[in-house]
Design a protein around this motif. Sequence first.
Motif, PDB file in Angstrom:
ATOM      1  N   ARG A  32      15.616  97.443  74.016  1.00 41.35           N
ATOM      2  CA  ARG A  32      15.057  98.164  73.180  1.00 41.35           C
ATOM      3  C   ARG A  32      15.756  97.862  71.844  1.00 41.35           C
ATOM      4  O   ARG A  32      16.852  97.594  71.924  1.00 41.35           O
ATOM      5  CB  ARG A  32      15.276  99.838  73.537  1.00 41.35           C
ATOM      6  N   VAL A  33      14.850  97.742  70.789  1.00 49.69           N
ATOM      7  CA  VAL A  33      15.577  97.122  69.617  1.00 49.69           C
ATOM      8  C   VAL A  33      15.502  98.208  68.713  1.00 49.69           C
ATOM      9  O   VAL A  33      14.683  98.854  68.124  1.00 49.69           O
ATOM     10  CB  VAL A  33      14.473  96.031  69.104  1.00 49.69           C
ATOM     11  N   TYR A  34      16.914  98.317  67.700  1.00 49.41           N
ATOM     12  CA  TYR A  34      16.874  99.029  66.625  1.00 49.41           C
ATOM     13  C   TYR A  34      16.873  98.083  65.396  1.00 49.41           C
ATOM     14  O   TYR A  34      17.727  97.056  65.407  1.00 49.41           O
ATOM     15  CB  TYR A  34      18.332  99.911  66.655  1.00 49.41           C
ATOM     16  N   LYS A  35      16.203  98.239  64.534  1.00 50.42           N
ATOM     17  CA  LYS A  35      15.999  97.395  63.456  1.00 50.42           C
ATOM     18  C   LYS A  35      17.025  97.803  62.334  1.00 50.42           C
ATOM     19  O   LYS A  35      16.703  97.821  61.056  1.00 50.42           O
ATOM     20  CB  LYS A  35      14.774  97.396  63.093  1.00 50.42           C
ATOM     21  N   GLN A  36      18.219  97.981  63.071  1.00 48.76           N
ATOM     22  CA  GLN A  36      19.391  98.048  61.834  1.00 48.76           C
ATOM     23  C   GLN A  36      20.680  97.197  62.481  1.00 48.76           C
ATOM     24  O   GLN A  36      20.630  96.838  63.698  1.00 48.76           O
ATOM     25  CB  GLN A  36      19.878  99.484  61.831  1.00 48.76           C
ATOM     26  N   PRO A  37      21.579  96.878  61.501  1.00 48.34           N
ATOM     27  CA  PRO A  37      22.620  95.875  62.088  1.00 48.34           C
ATOM     28  C   PRO A  37      23.544  96.752  62.928  1.00 48.34           C
ATOM     29  O   PRO A  37      23.458  98.037  63.237  1.00 48.34           O
ATOM     30  CB  PRO A  37      23.461  95.787  60.621  1.00 48.34           C
ATOM     31  N   PHE A  38      24.173  95.795  63.801  1.00 46.55           N
ATOM     32  CA  PHE A  38      24.970  96.413  65.004  1.00 46.55           C
ATOM     33  C   PHE A  38      25.943  97.674  64.353  1.00 46.55           C
ATOM     34  O   PHE A  38      26.277  98.464  64.964  1.00 46.55           O
ATOM     35  CB  PHE A  38      25.794  95.177  65.679  1.00 46.55           C
ATOM     36  N   GLU A  39      26.774  97.030  63.185  1.00 41.72           N
ATOM     37  CA  GLU A  39      27.673  98.062  62.660  1.00 41.72           C
ATOM     38  C   GLU A  39      26.970  99.483  62.293  1.00 41.72           C
ATOM     39  O   GLU A  39      27.841 100.725  62.555  1.00 41.72           O
ATOM     40  CB  GLU A  39      28.351  97.508  61.512  1.00 41.72           C
ATOM     41  N   CYS A  99      25.566  99.930  80.079  1.00 41.00           N
ATOM     42  CA  CYS A  99      24.674  99.889  78.900  1.00 41.00           C
ATOM     43  C   CYS A  99      25.376  98.788  78.259  1.00 41.00           C
ATOM     44  O   CYS A  99      26.601  98.597  78.104  1.00 41.00           O
ATOM     45  CB  CYS A  99      24.596 101.178  78.355  1.00 41.00           C
ATOM     46  N   LEU A 100      24.428  98.124  77.416  1.00 42.59           N
ATOM     47  CA  LEU A 100      25.026  97.152  76.486  1.00 42.59           C
ATOM     48  C   LEU A 100      24.355  97.151  75.157  1.00 42.59           C
ATOM     49  O   LEU A 100      23.083  96.982  75.269  1.00 42.59           O
ATOM     50  CB  LEU A 100      24.806  95.658  77.163  1.00 42.59           C
ATOM     51  N   TYR A 101      25.036  97.291  74.100  1.00 44.26           N
ATOM     52  CA  TYR A 101      24.581  96.942  72.778  1.00 44.26           C
ATOM     53  C   TYR A 101      24.888  95.888  72.296  1.00 44.26           C
ATOM     54  O   TYR A 101      26.197  95.210  72.315  1.00 44.26           O
ATOM     55  CB  TYR A 101      25.247  98.280  71.726  1.00 44.26           C
ATOM     56  N   SER A 102      24.092  95.046  71.851  1.00 42.86           N
ATOM     57  CA  SER A 102      24.242  93.673  71.369  1.00 42.86           C
ATOM     58  C   SER A 102      23.444  93.102  70.202  1.00 42.86           C
ATOM     59  O   SER A 102      22.481  93.871  69.776  1.00 42.86           O
ATOM     60  CB  SER A 102      24.171  92.716  72.393  1.00 42.86           C
ATOM     61  N   VAL A 103      23.604  92.020  69.371  1.00 38.23           N
ATOM     62  CA  VAL A 103      23.009  91.514  68.388  1.00 38.23           C
ATOM     63  C   VAL A 103      21.638  90.943  68.778  1.00 38.23           C
ATOM     64  O   VAL A 103      21.716  90.047  69.978  1.00 38.23           O
ATOM     65  CB  VAL A 103      23.825  90.510  67.626  1.00 38.23           C
ATOM     66  N   HIS A 104      20.765  91.150  68.086  1.00 34.62           N
ATOM     67  CA  HIS A 104      19.236  90.629  68.496  1.00 34.62           C
ATOM     68  C   HIS A 104      19.361  89.025  68.618  1.00 34.62           C
ATOM     69  O   HIS A 104      19.967  88.663  67.488  1.00 34.62           O
ATOM     70  CB  HIS A 104      18.052  91.181  67.775  1.00 34.62           C
ATOM     71  N   PRO A 105      18.996  88.461  69.583  1.00 40.06           N
ATOM     72  CA  PRO A 105      19.043  86.956  69.581  1.00 40.06           C
ATOM     73  C   PRO A 105      18.423  86.100  68.286  1.00 40.06           C
ATOM     74  O   PRO A 105      18.765  84.964  68.053  1.00 40.06           O
ATOM     75  CB  PRO A 105      18.533  86.411  70.972  1.00 40.06           C
ATOM     76  N   ASN A 113      20.248  90.769  62.120  1.00 42.00           N
ATOM     77  CA  ASN A 113      20.442  92.247  61.505  1.00 42.00           C
ATOM     78  C   ASN A 113      19.755  93.295  62.196  1.00 42.00           C
ATOM     79  O   ASN A 113      19.701  94.515  61.872  1.00 42.00           O
ATOM     80  CB  ASN A 113      19.843  92.116  60.123  1.00 42.00           C
ATOM     81  N   TRP A 114      19.251  92.953  63.613  1.00 38.63           N
ATOM     82  CA  TRP A 114      19.038  93.887  64.360  1.00 38.63           C
ATOM     83  C   TRP A 114      19.870  94.093  65.800  1.00 38.63           C
ATOM     84  O   TRP A 114      20.563  93.224  65.984  1.00 38.63           O
ATOM     85  CB  TRP A 114      17.336  93.546  64.923  1.00 38.63           C
ATOM     86  N   THR A 115      19.581  95.111  66.365  1.00 41.76           N
ATOM     87  CA  THR A 115      20.500  95.554  67.560  1.00 41.76           C
ATOM     88  C   THR A 115      19.675  95.927  68.763  1.00 41.76           C
ATOM     89  O   THR A 115      18.643  96.394  68.637  1.00 41.76           O
ATOM     90  CB  THR A 115      21.409  96.611  67.192  1.00 41.76           C
TER      91      THR A 115
END
Length: 692
Positions: free
Chosen positions: A10-17, A115-121, A125-127
């Motif tokens: 699942r993608v959040y279109k926001q930076p990881f921070e 669960c894992l949050y990571s930077v979109h490959p 700027n997406w998570t």
Amino acid sequence: MVQKYCSPVRVYKQPFEMVMAAYERRFPTCPLIPVFLGSEILSDVQSEDGAIHTIQRSCKLSVDAPRLLKRSEITPGVEVVYFIQTNTLNWRERTLLIEAHNETFSSRVTVLETCLYSVHPENENWTCFEQSASLDIKSFFGFESTVEKIAMKQYTANIKRGKEIIEYYLSELISEGLTEIPRWTPPPPPPPQTSNLLTTLIPPDLHTDTSTRPGSTDPAEGDKLDAEYIERFLGQLTPMQESCLIQLRASLQQTHRGKIPKDEHILRFLRARDFNVEKARDMLYQSLSWRTEFQVDSILDSWTPPSCLKEYYAGGWHHQDREGRPLYILRLGHMDTKGLVKALGEESLLRHVLSINEEGQRRCEENTKIFGQPITSWTCLVDLEGLNMRHLWRPGVKALLRIIEVVEANYPETLGRLLIVRAPRVFPVLWTLVSPFINENTRQKFLVYSGSNYLGSGGLVDYIHSEIIPDFLGGDCLCEVPEGGQVPKSYYQTEVELEHADHIRLWTDSIYQSAQVSRGAPHEVMMEVVEESSVITWDFDILRGDIVFNIFHSKRTPQPLRKEASPALPELNNVQLIDGSWTLGVDYSMVESPLTCREGESIQGSHITRWPGLYILQWRASGPAPSNANDVIPSLTSSTHTCKLMYYTELLASYDFRGSMTSLESCHSGFSQLSGGTTSSSQSRDSSYISR
């Protein structure tokens, strides 16, 4: 049994921070998650440089369990359960790893979640977020099944809710004016106390492990499924359905050596097995082996329908239905199925049906892109005008059932809807024969219109736009589907010719056999009947010459005498069973009156046996009735004339016979309304066969 869950990405279109700041707002309590009653920090550890932050919490969750379970003597007063959650936040790699396990009833139930949050490959700027979990109930006082259902119900109910909560807190942060959070940077190193020759010689950038740089991608990342992709191309799935798709897909990637099928193809097999991963895996593996063995993947490129099929197979694609599904038209009542089988063979017909299914899948993919919504199945409109008992001959029904069996096993859930119009009275008989071989899920997609009121409200217009209803059904759209018609007997082939014509053998046996009958050389087939009232059935076509057909009951065991082909009669290849020394009425007896068949006729029939024993079906050249069935009969044309026929025979046990299956009746076929070959005299001539 261990229950497992795997999520898509699942993608959040926001930076990881920004996502991490939103995530932290879930603690210590979160009103948006009613079952989450609160949390307590057990430990809080941070690395010297601040890059890694590890927090361990004890989380309290309410139990939505039945009142009977809560008040039982086994679990008195159980209202909450406790989980231990360990969060490892790596600012350098921009990842958050969450590991959780249950503390309550841990000796009887094991719940593990990762669960894992990571930077979109592909976009730093997406998570991305993904999760997996397992539930293993060892024992729970006899309530194992109940606890399993409660746990999985609660877990899946809150999966998608979690993404909505993060998005809620992201919106809250933005409304407060926080739109950007700087990335973590390592603190400046202290000034070196001593000089080191080695560090002086090595450039600083080579000290860094490039595999952990922000923005680098794991090779396996490309094999993961994105939640938005699933919704866009595969449709709305429940969390557990998504999990089943991911599990089966991962299993294929690990064990299947060939080409991995497309996700929509995998999903069809899951739907066909009600998302039971094990059953779907078995079904899919068998299908993949079948596709490899018979080179089905290349059938659209390698298969070219013969001219006979193009002209007389009354089916073709025609626009799409109201939901964007490709629409296939089949004018079954106008199609000479018997002629097509005899002219082309089962293999060619099956390959054509397979090519239609492959083309249908390709059209679904194209329509998915055109209409911007998932389209994974097509609609079939079947016109039964002209269908009658001539279509229900047993060899044709057998061929149809075998085709259905192959399609059901390898193309599940590809039929979205089947619309049947102008169904005649004979349709219930055909439906009785065919329906047991069709999957229950598929049968529910059938809509039948028996009368002429299929155009108005409640009819075809509910599923097909009125402007594309075919002209032959009363619409205004010109339909280029072939009209079908009776296949000329000049197209008929022997089983040897059909064998050579087929390059891919999908079935090992052939329905029809061929024989040549010349003067003094009848062709005979023996059947051993174990039980009285068994049913002998036959279907044959006279391709050349005139032939007399008869059935005998033998009191002696014949010794087959095969007459091989000769230079004078190169096509001769028949079997003779009745010895010339036998006496009619003593060694064998006639059980049916002889039936004279003319060139070009098609004969179907059946005989219900009165006694067990050996029965012999005989075809001989037509002529004056002999005193002995094996007397030499003069040819009608010349001494070298050879008659030629194609035939099919079958022996049915008495308990297999169905009186309603009138395809067993003997008759001269007249192919629907398209042929004038059926006459009252020819039918009355066979009445004795029908009554027996």
